[in-house]
Structures are given as structure tokens and as C-alpha cells.
Design an enzyme around this catalytic site. Structure first.
Site, short mmCIF file in Angstrom:
data_model
loop_
_atom_site.label_atom_id
_atom_site.label_comp_id
_atom_site.label_asym_id
_atom_site.label_seq_id
_atom_site.Cartn_x
_atom_site.Cartn_y
_atom_site.Cartn_z
N GLY A 31 -42.41 -122.44 -14.74
CA GLY A 31 -41.33 -121.45 -14.79
C GLY A 31 -41.80 -120.03 -14.59
O GLY A 31 -42.90 -119.79 -14.13
N GLY A 36 -44.33 -117.28 -4.99
CA GLY A 36 -45.23 -118.42 -4.76
C GLY A 36 -44.46 -119.71 -4.97
O GLY A 36 -44.45 -120.60 -4.11
N HIS A 37 -43.80 -119.79 -6.13
CA HIS A 37 -42.98 -120.98 -6.41
C HIS A 37 -41.89 -121.13 -5.36
O HIS A 37 -41.59 -122.24 -4.92
CB HIS A 37 -42.31 -120.85 -7.78
CG HIS A 37 -43.25 -120.69 -8.94
ND1 HIS A 37 -43.29 -119.54 -9.68
CD2 HIS A 37 -44.16 -121.52 -9.48
CE1 HIS A 37 -44.19 -119.67 -10.65
NE2 HIS A 37 -44.74 -120.86 -10.55
N GLY A 147 -49.53 -125.69 -5.04
CA GLY A 147 -50.10 -124.50 -4.41
C GLY A 147 -51.62 -124.50 -4.44
O GLY A 147 -52.23 -124.89 -5.44
N GLN A 153 -56.70 -127.81 -9.36
CA GLN A 153 -55.59 -128.68 -9.76
C GLN A 153 -55.22 -129.63 -8.61
O GLN A 153 -55.00 -130.82 -8.82
CB GLN A 153 -54.39 -127.80 -10.13
CG GLN A 153 -53.11 -128.54 -10.41
CD GLN A 153 -52.09 -127.63 -11.07
OE1 GLN A 153 -52.13 -127.43 -12.26
NE2 GLN A 153 -51.18 -127.08 -10.30
N LYS A 184 -49.89 -114.15 -5.85
CA LYS A 184 -48.75 -114.05 -6.78
C LYS A 184 -49.00 -114.97 -7.96
O LYS A 184 -49.46 -116.11 -7.79
CB LYS A 184 -47.47 -114.48 -6.08
CG LYS A 184 -47.17 -113.61 -4.88
CD LYS A 184 -45.72 -113.24 -4.80
CE LYS A 184 -45.50 -112.36 -3.60
NZ LYS A 184 -44.38 -111.47 -3.73
N SER A 186 -47.52 -115.72 -12.27
CA SER A 186 -46.67 -115.34 -13.40
C SER A 186 -47.41 -114.40 -14.33
O SER A 186 -46.81 -113.61 -15.05
CB SER A 186 -46.24 -116.59 -14.18
OG SER A 186 -45.64 -117.52 -13.32
#
Ligand code: AMP
Length: 287
Positions: A31, A36-37, A147, A153, A184, A186
Site C-alpha cells: 500500500g 512505481g506501484h 518490481g 525479492q 520511487k 513509499s
């Protein structure tokens, strides 16, 4: 857009879509959506009949002294963005829904985690692999979008998909950046104005590092060069600068032409730890 909180409701929708031969594009996130998201969602939208976005800040992937409580959240804003991007289903479960008290298993990642963030954040990728495996069973995607900002990951999830014979196809999406090159994230909201000005130096250092390496510098010299560039241009504390093969994340002594490599960095600013990387096919003499 439908908002779904229960695992069983999501499975019902996904199963119906799969039985109707629809493709399901899935974007798992924590969230506080940014561009990016948005890029991941847009690509999923273009390539699939149905798009599912999940928002779940997964406690299992945060260490005891990490920023789980402080992780930025704004579900009302996220809902609006998701709607505008054409998401069909926003899966937004509670922690209690995702982790029942009587849990009996946990996925342990054995390879690709002894370096980079895996080394610095013990157990982090076990938490990631476990939640992603659960989300895959819930959403039943045909394609899942991840991403490359979180390149380790991606490497871990590719391993998971291969190990467990999952039929989902992972789509690697390039890192989306601010105009000045900062990836980018969060967590960028936690940079002070001065740190925000300095932070693009991470990406600059990585690009210059790739150039040095391809011009014949050794792995050691390249790492030192990248570290020095970051030290000169930011007040951050470097957590690591490393170079490995990608996606195996093995030590490279002398890179071979055509070998896929990653140069990765993590640096701590006053209130945010930022990561960035560059993945490239090594070409001697280029740059
Ligand atoms: P997060 O919400 O940070 O867990 O990220 C959810 C997904 O968005 C992950 O697959 C991230 O790699 C991806 N992502 C986050 N930031 C970026 C970015 N700047 N560019 C591309 N993908 C990103």
C-alpha cells in the site's frame, strides 16, 4: 472495483474467473501507492482480463526493530488510486484473516538470502515467501507483477515458483524513478529536504559503477568506487554495496561477457533506509 476482505470471497471470485478461462494479473503491495506501484498495475491491466491488487503490510517480513508500526498507510487514498487505474478487485485482508493463530508451517528460503537485504534482515524473505505463497493460493493469478527495485525479492520469488511448481508467471517490471533518478518508494516521504536532494546519488553511483566495471575495474575497485561516490554525495550511512550474479546472487570473481550481474546498495538516511540496484548484462569495454 470490489473491495474484498475475506480470503474465501477472493477465492470464489478468482476461481470463477479461472473457470471462465480469464487471465488474472496480480500486483501484491503493502500500500501507500505511488507511481512505481501504478506502473505495475497499468501493465497488469494491459495484459490481463482481470486485475487484482492486494494491500497487506505483512508483519512476518518485518524484524522486531524495523518500521512495521511506522510504515506509511493511507487506505482511502489507495482505494481512489486503484479505482482510477482500473483495478477490478482490491484484496485488503486483516492480519487476523491472513494469519490464523493455529498456523503450523512457515516457508524457509534457503538460497539467495545469505547476501544483501537477506543478510541484513534475517527472516525477512521467509516472511515474504510465506505471504506471497499464501496470496498466490488466494488470488490464483496467471501473471504476477513484481518490481525490480526489490531485485532480491524477485530472485527469491522466482525460486519459490520454480521449487513449488507454481503455474503463475512472474513478470519483472523495471524500477520506476523520479526525474532525478531516485527510485520511487513509499519510504521516500521520510527523507528530509536535504536528504531528498542527496538521494539520487545512489542511482548515479550504481550507473557509474557499472561503467567502471565494464571498463575493466575489478569487483573490489568497483565496490569501493560506488561507496566513495555515495559517501561524497550523501550524509547517509552505507549498509552495503555489493556485486553478485543475478538472479543466483552468487559471488563473482571475474565477470564473464554476457553474465547477468547486480550492483546493489542499501543506505540509511535519518528516518529511512533506501535500497537501489542496477541489473545488467556485463559487456566488457562498454560505457
Ligand atoms: P511494496 O508495496 O513496497 O511491497 O511494493 C510492491 C511492489 O511494487 C513490489 O513488487 C515492488 O518491487 C514494486 N515497486 C515498489 N517501488 C517500485 C518502483 N519504484 N518501481 C517499480 N516497482 C516498484
Amino acid at each position: 472495483m470490489k473491495i474484498i476482505n475475506l480470503i474465501s470471497d477472493m477465492q470464489t471470485e478468482s476461481l470463477a474467473a479461472r473457470l471462465a478461462n480469464k487471465t488474472i494479473g496480480f500486483v501484491p503491495t503493502m500500500g501507500f501507492l505511488h507511481e512505481g506501484h501504478a506502473t505495475l498495475i497499468e501493465q497488469a491491466r494491459k495484459e490481463n482480463d482481470m486485475v487484482v491488487l492486494s494491500i497487506f503490510v505483512n508483519p512476518l517480513q518485518f524484524g522486531p526493530n524495523e518500521d512495521f508500526d511506522a510504515y506509511p498507510r493511507d487506505i482511502a487514498r489507495d482505494e481512489k488510486i486503484a479505482r482510477e487505474l482500473g483495478v477490478d478487485y482490491l484484496f485488503y485482508p486483516t492480519i487476523e484473516e491472513m494469519y490464523k493463530e493455529d498456523r503450523t508451517t512457515l516457508i524457509t528460503v534457503e538460497k539467495r538470502v545469505d547476501v544483501l537485504c537477506g543478510k541484513k534482515r534475517p527472516g525477512h524473505f521467509d516472511g515474504v515467501a510465506t505471504v506471497v505463497m499464501k496470496l498466490f493460493q488466494i488470488v490464483m493469478p496467471t501473471q504476477a507483477y513484481f518490481g525490480m527495485k526489490d531485485a532480491q525479492q524477485v530472485a527469491v520469488i522466482e525460486g519459490l515458483i520454480s521449487d513449488y511448481h507454481l503455474t503463475v508467471q512472474l513478470v519483472r517490471v523495471n524500477t520506476i524513478r523520479e526525474e532525478d533518478g531516485l527510485a520511487k518508494s513509499s519510504r521516500n516521504v521520510y527523507l528530509t529536504p536535504k536528504e531528498r536532494e542527496e538521494a539520487p546519488a545512489l542511482q548515479q553511483a550504481l550507473q557509474l559503477g557499472e561503467g567502471r566495471l565494464e571498463q575493466g575495474a575489478s569487483i573490489y575497485e568497483t565496490k569501493e568506487f560506488v561507496e566513495n561516490h555515495i559517501k561524497e554525495h550523501t550524509g547517509s550511512e552505507i549498509d552495503y554495496v555489493e556485486i553478485y550474479s543475478y538472479p543466483d546472487l552468487k559471488v563473482v570473481k571475474e565477470p564473464r561477457d554476457g553474465e547477468s550481474l547486480i550492483i546493489a546498495v542499501a543506505a540509511k538516511f535519518s528516518k529511512a533506509r533506501l535500497i537501489d540496484n542496477i541489473v545488467f548484462s556485463y559487456t566488457k569495454g562498454e560505457n
